[in-house]
Design an enzyme around this catalytic site. Structure first.
Site, PDB file in Angstrom:
ATOM      1  N   GLU A  54     -24.423  22.156 -36.501  1.00 55.24           N
ATOM      2  CA  GLU A  54     -24.335  23.422 -37.236  1.00 55.24           C
ATOM      3  C   GLU A  54     -25.694  23.787 -37.839  1.00 55.24           C
ATOM      4  OE1 GLU A  54     -22.447  20.739 -37.447  1.00 55.24           O
ATOM      5  OE2 GLU A  54     -20.437  21.141 -38.205  1.00 55.24           O
ATOM      6  N   SER A 162     -15.050  -8.420  -4.850  1.00 56.86           N
ATOM      7  CA  SER A 162     -16.316  -8.179  -5.538  1.00 56.86           C
ATOM      8  C   SER A 162     -17.407  -9.118  -5.027  1.00 56.86           C
ATOM      9  CB  SER A 162     -16.149  -8.361  -7.048  1.00 56.86           C
ATOM     10  OG  SER A 162     -15.810  -9.687  -7.340  1.00 56.86           O
ATOM     11  N   ASP A 201     -25.386 -14.359 -11.508  1.00 55.32           N
ATOM     12  CA  ASP A 201     -26.210 -13.253 -10.980  1.00 55.32           C
ATOM     13  C   ASP A 201     -27.508 -13.029 -11.744  1.00 55.32           C
ATOM     14  OD1 ASP A 201     -24.053 -12.900  -9.350  1.00 55.32           O
ATOM     15  OD2 ASP A 201     -23.335 -11.067 -10.307  1.00 55.32           O
ATOM     16  N   ARG A 208     -32.203   1.388 -16.326  1.00 54.36           N
ATOM     17  CA  ARG A 208     -33.471   1.479 -15.583  1.00 54.36           C
ATOM     18  C   ARG A 208     -33.430   2.613 -14.563  1.00 54.36           C
ATOM     19  NH1 ARG A 208     -31.846  -3.575 -15.012  1.00 54.36           N
ATOM     20  NH2 ARG A 208     -31.564  -3.521 -12.759  1.00 54.36           N
ATOM     21  N   PRO A 283     -14.776 -10.926 -13.372  1.00 57.88           N
ATOM     22  CA  PRO A 283     -13.322 -10.850 -13.245  1.00 57.88           C
ATOM     23  C   PRO A 283     -12.544 -11.651 -14.300  1.00 57.88           C
ATOM     24  CG  PRO A 283     -14.334 -12.043 -11.385  1.00 57.88           C
ATOM     25  CD  PRO A 283     -15.446 -11.442 -12.164  1.00 57.88           C
ATOM     26  N   LEU A 285     -13.555 -12.399 -17.564  1.00 56.95           N
ATOM     27  CA  LEU A 285     -13.640 -11.733 -18.862  1.00 56.95           C
ATOM     28  C   LEU A 285     -12.893 -10.402 -18.834  1.00 56.95           C
ATOM     29  CD1 LEU A 285     -14.829 -12.017 -21.694  1.00 56.95           C
ATOM     30  CD2 LEU A 285     -16.789 -10.668 -20.914  1.00 56.95           C
ATOM     31  N   ALA A 286     -13.014  -9.657 -17.729  1.00 54.40           N
ATOM     32  CA  ALA A 286     -12.304  -8.379 -17.625  1.00 54.40           C
ATOM     33  C   ALA A 286     -10.800  -8.618 -17.730  1.00 54.40           C
ATOM     34  CB  ALA A 286     -12.657  -7.687 -16.313  1.00 54.40           C
ATOM     35  N   ALA A 288      -9.293 -11.021 -19.277  1.00 51.89           N
ATOM     36  CA  ALA A 288      -8.948 -11.389 -20.659  1.00 51.89           C
ATOM     37  C   ALA A 288      -8.910 -10.156 -21.563  1.00 51.89           C
ATOM     38  CB  ALA A 288      -9.953 -12.414 -21.189  1.00 51.89           C
TER      39      ALA A 288
HETATM   40  N1  LIG Z   1     -18.245  -6.593  -8.663  1.00 54.54           N
HETATM   41  C1  LIG Z   1     -18.414  -6.484  -9.953  1.00 54.54           C
HETATM   42  O1  LIG Z   1     -18.274  -5.415 -10.507  1.00 54.54           O
HETATM   43  C2  LIG Z   1     -18.815  -7.702 -10.721  1.00 54.54           C
HETATM   44  C3  LIG Z   1     -19.213  -7.551 -12.053  1.00 54.54           C
HETATM   45  C4  LIG Z   1     -19.571  -8.671 -12.753  1.00 54.54           C
HETATM   46  C5  LIG Z   1     -19.511  -9.918 -12.141  1.00 54.54           C
HETATM   47  N2  LIG Z   1     -19.133 -10.030 -10.859  1.00 54.54           N
HETATM   48  C6  LIG Z   1     -19.090 -11.338 -10.195  1.00 54.54           C
HETATM   49  O2  LIG Z   1     -18.261 -12.190 -10.951  1.00 54.54           O
HETATM   50  C7  LIG Z   1     -18.686 -13.529 -10.770  1.00 54.54           C
HETATM   51  C8  LIG Z   1     -18.596 -14.265 -12.079  1.00 54.54           C
HETATM   52  O3  LIG Z   1     -17.248 -14.339 -12.416  1.00 54.54           O
HETATM   53  P1  LIG Z   1     -16.689 -15.044 -13.698  1.00 54.54           P
HETATM   54  O4  LIG Z   1     -15.250 -14.712 -13.778  1.00 54.54           O
HETATM   55  O5  LIG Z   1     -17.081 -16.471 -13.686  1.00 54.54           O
HETATM   56  O6  LIG Z   1     -17.569 -14.372 -14.829  1.00 54.54           O
HETATM   57  P2  LIG Z   1     -17.333 -13.671 -16.199  1.00 54.54           P
HETATM   58  O7  LIG Z   1     -16.000 -13.067 -16.297  1.00 54.54           O
HETATM   59  O8  LIG Z   1     -18.519 -12.809 -16.422  1.00 54.54           O
HETATM   60  O9  LIG Z   1     -17.454 -14.852 -17.238  1.00 54.54           O
HETATM   61  C9  LIG Z   1     -16.358 -15.679 -17.488  1.00 54.54           C
HETATM   62  C10 LIG Z   1     -16.706 -16.610 -18.596  1.00 54.54           C
HETATM   63  O10 LIG Z   1     -16.783 -15.900 -19.831  1.00 54.54           O
HETATM   64  C11 LIG Z   1     -16.584 -16.826 -20.861  1.00 54.54           C
HETATM   65  N3  LIG Z   1     -15.695 -16.345 -21.892  1.00 54.54           N
HETATM   66  C12 LIG Z   1     -15.949 -16.389 -23.226  1.00 54.54           C
HETATM   67  N4  LIG Z   1     -14.934 -15.916 -23.917  1.00 54.54           N
HETATM   68  C13 LIG Z   1     -13.988 -15.579 -23.018  1.00 54.54           C
HETATM   69  C14 LIG Z   1     -12.683 -15.058 -23.176  1.00 54.54           C
HETATM   70  N5  LIG Z   1     -12.148 -14.776 -24.379  1.00 54.54           N
HETATM   71  N6  LIG Z   1     -11.968 -14.842 -22.063  1.00 54.54           N
HETATM   72  C15 LIG Z   1     -12.478 -15.086 -20.825  1.00 54.54           C
HETATM   73  N7  LIG Z   1     -13.717 -15.580 -20.632  1.00 54.54           N
HETATM   74  C16 LIG Z   1     -14.471 -15.833 -21.728  1.00 54.54           C
HETATM   75  C17 LIG Z   1     -15.967 -18.067 -20.210  1.00 54.54           C
HETATM   76  O11 LIG Z   1     -16.938 -19.093 -20.196  1.00 54.54           O
HETATM   77  P3  LIG Z   1     -16.982 -20.105 -21.452  1.00 54.54           P
HETATM   78  O12 LIG Z   1     -15.615 -20.666 -21.561  1.00 54.54           O
HETATM   79  O13 LIG Z   1     -18.065 -21.053 -21.140  1.00 54.54           O
HETATM   80  O14 LIG Z   1     -17.317 -19.249 -22.602  1.00 54.54           O
HETATM   81  C18 LIG Z   1     -15.665 -17.631 -18.819  1.00 54.54           C
HETATM   82  O15 LIG Z   1     -15.742 -18.672 -17.878  1.00 54.54           O
HETATM   83  C19 LIG Z   1     -20.068 -13.467 -10.182  1.00 54.54           C
HETATM   84  O16 LIG Z   1     -20.015 -13.947  -8.870  1.00 54.54           O
HETATM   85  C20 LIG Z   1     -20.419 -12.001 -10.204  1.00 54.54           C
HETATM   86  O17 LIG Z   1     -21.159 -11.641  -9.057  1.00 54.54           O
HETATM   87  C21 LIG Z   1     -18.779  -8.943 -10.140  1.00 54.54           C
END
Ligand SMILES: NC(=O)c1ccc[n+]([C@@H]2O[C@H](COP(=O)([O-])OP(=O)(O)OC[C@H]3O[C@@H](n4cnc5c(N)ncnc54)[C@H](OP(=O)(O)O)[C@@H]3O)[C@@H](O)[C@H]2O)c1
Length: 351
Positions: A54, A162, A201, A208, A283, A285-286, A288
């Site tokens: 405004e 993925s 990764d 960027r 996958p 963390l998503a 969760a």
């Molecule tokens: N295509 C896509 O869009 C995309 C995007 C991102 C990643 N990725 C792929 O995903 C893969 C990695 O997968 P990921 O499942 O291992 O990775 P992530 O989901 O990024 O990380 C999982 C980790 O997060 C931690 N974490 C901490 N608090 C958490 C909670 N409350 N709930 C769940 N997890 C928690 C845990 O480790 P701690 O227990 O040690 O804390 C868990 O093992 C890679 O290969 C990457 O290339 C793909």
């Protein structure tokens, strides 16, 4: 000459220019119309601490504002923060009518409409409310829930993979889609990833220009959800390009599964001024965040490829049977290069 509806449409478009730079404030746009319906001033809120929409529009209009109409996407504020109350500025400028899209839901700034009415200004609210709410969805969701608006973004093949069976994932989507992601990152205050993705990764998680690699001046906070603090010292997320927070259980406490408490994480981000956050996976963390009912929007980049086997874009999201599937409503579908980008909203889980 423009109608008040047309003026509100323009004000909503102006407001969007502030996306990514106004937090913890909302985005707001304003047009000032003369009694004859000519546009005499326009403005938007560009950054927190800067002049409100405004005030920008009033400065542009000068004396031409007198007797005119202000068309504003959000109820003019009624309080003195870093800037003075906009309701009073409109009264002082001799504005006779104010058209508002959305009422201010915060207790701090609300009341502008009442102040205007008490001063004899005609006030109409609710004009293009749905469109204006959509434009300010992150801020509105955040202040209503006391946590950032959370968008889960992912990239996958048509069959929902993925990564390929050997773990390779670069790149599933086209350069055009990846450029679009950097634009999306530029509209949020924080980018969240799990430590699994950081280890696998080593992403930089910055905004960027993909052509020349230059980084934007304003960078969102990078958040690594990492229960035990195992993010490598050499990880690119720890570089000096942007601020980084490694969110551990030591700092935030543990959720029921013993990992970083995700509700506490979002509450803490809100307290730091984060209103819009982008969850970039992976996958686990998503899943969760989805299981906890903390995701508001999903943006998927779907490449016209098939992998058959390989990593799924999403693992356990708390769904065991089809009746419990997390349901989305698609709000946008756009082709970006060879890929499809869908945007979908979720209903919050009832507590
Ligand atoms: N295509 C896509 O869009 C995309 C995007 C991102 C990643 N990725 C792929 O995903 C893969 C990695 O997968 P990921 O499942 O291992 O990775 P992530 O989901 O990024 O990380 C999982 C980790 O997060 C931690 N974490 C901490 N608090 C958490 C909670 N409350 N709930 C769940 N997890 C928690 C845990 O480790 P701690 O227990 O040690 O804390 C868990 O093992 C890679 O290969 C990457 O290339 C793909």
């Amino acid at each position: 000459m423009v109608t008040e509806h047309e003026a509100m449409g323009r004000a909503i478009a102006l407001a969007a220019r502030g996306l990514g730079t106004t937090s913890p404030n909302p985005v707001v746009g304003c047009l000032l119309l003369s009694p004859e319906g000519e546009v005499v001033g326009e403005g938007f809120h560009a950054y927190a601490g800067g002049p409100h929409a405004e005030i920008v529009a009033l400065a542009q209009a000068g004396r031409l504002a007198k007797g005119g109409t202000a068309v504003v996407t959000l109820e003019p504020c009624n309080h003195t923060g870093r800037t003075g109350p906009c309701s009073q500025a409109l009264i002082d400028a001799g504005i006779e009518r104010v058209v508002i899209a959305v009422d201010d839901p915060t207790t701090v700034a609300a009341g502008g409409s009442d102040t205007l009415r008490r001063a004899g200004v005609e006030v109409e609210t609710g004009v293009l409310r749905a469109e204006a709410e959509a434009g300010n969805i992150a801020w509105l969701t955040a202040v209503r829930r006391g946590r950032p608006h959370l968008t889960w973004k992912f990239a996958a093949t048509l069959d929902g993979r993925s990564a390929a069976a050997d773990g390779t994932s670069q790149w599933i989507t086209s350069p055009a889609a990846r450029t679009d992601v950097h634009g999306l990152r530029g509209t949020v205050d924080a980018i969240i990833a799990g430590v699994g993705t950081v280890v696998a990764d080593d992403p930089q998680l910055t905004v960027r220009n993909l052509r020349d690699g230059t980084c934007a001046i304003r960078q969102p906070l990078r958040v690594v959800v990492d229960s035990s603090g195992r993010t490598p010292e050499t990880a690119r997320v720890r570089d000096a390009t942007a601020p980084t927070w490694i969110a551990t259980t030591a700092e935030l406490g543990a959720g029921p599964d013993g990992r970083t408490d995700l509700s506490a994480l979002l509450t803490s981000l809100y307290a730091r001024g984060v209103r819009a956050a982008l969850l970039e996976g992976g996958p686990t963390l998503a899943g969760a965040f989805l299981a906890a009912g903390l995701v508001d929007r999903v943006i998927g980049y779907i490449a016209p490829k098939l992998l058959g086997s390989g990593k799924s874009a999403l693992v356990d999201a708390g769904v065991g049977t089809i009746a419990d599937a997390i349901e989305l409503e698609i709000t946008d579908l756009t082709q970006i290069g060879p890929d499809l980008r869908f945007t979908a909203s979720l209903r919050p889980k009832e507590a």
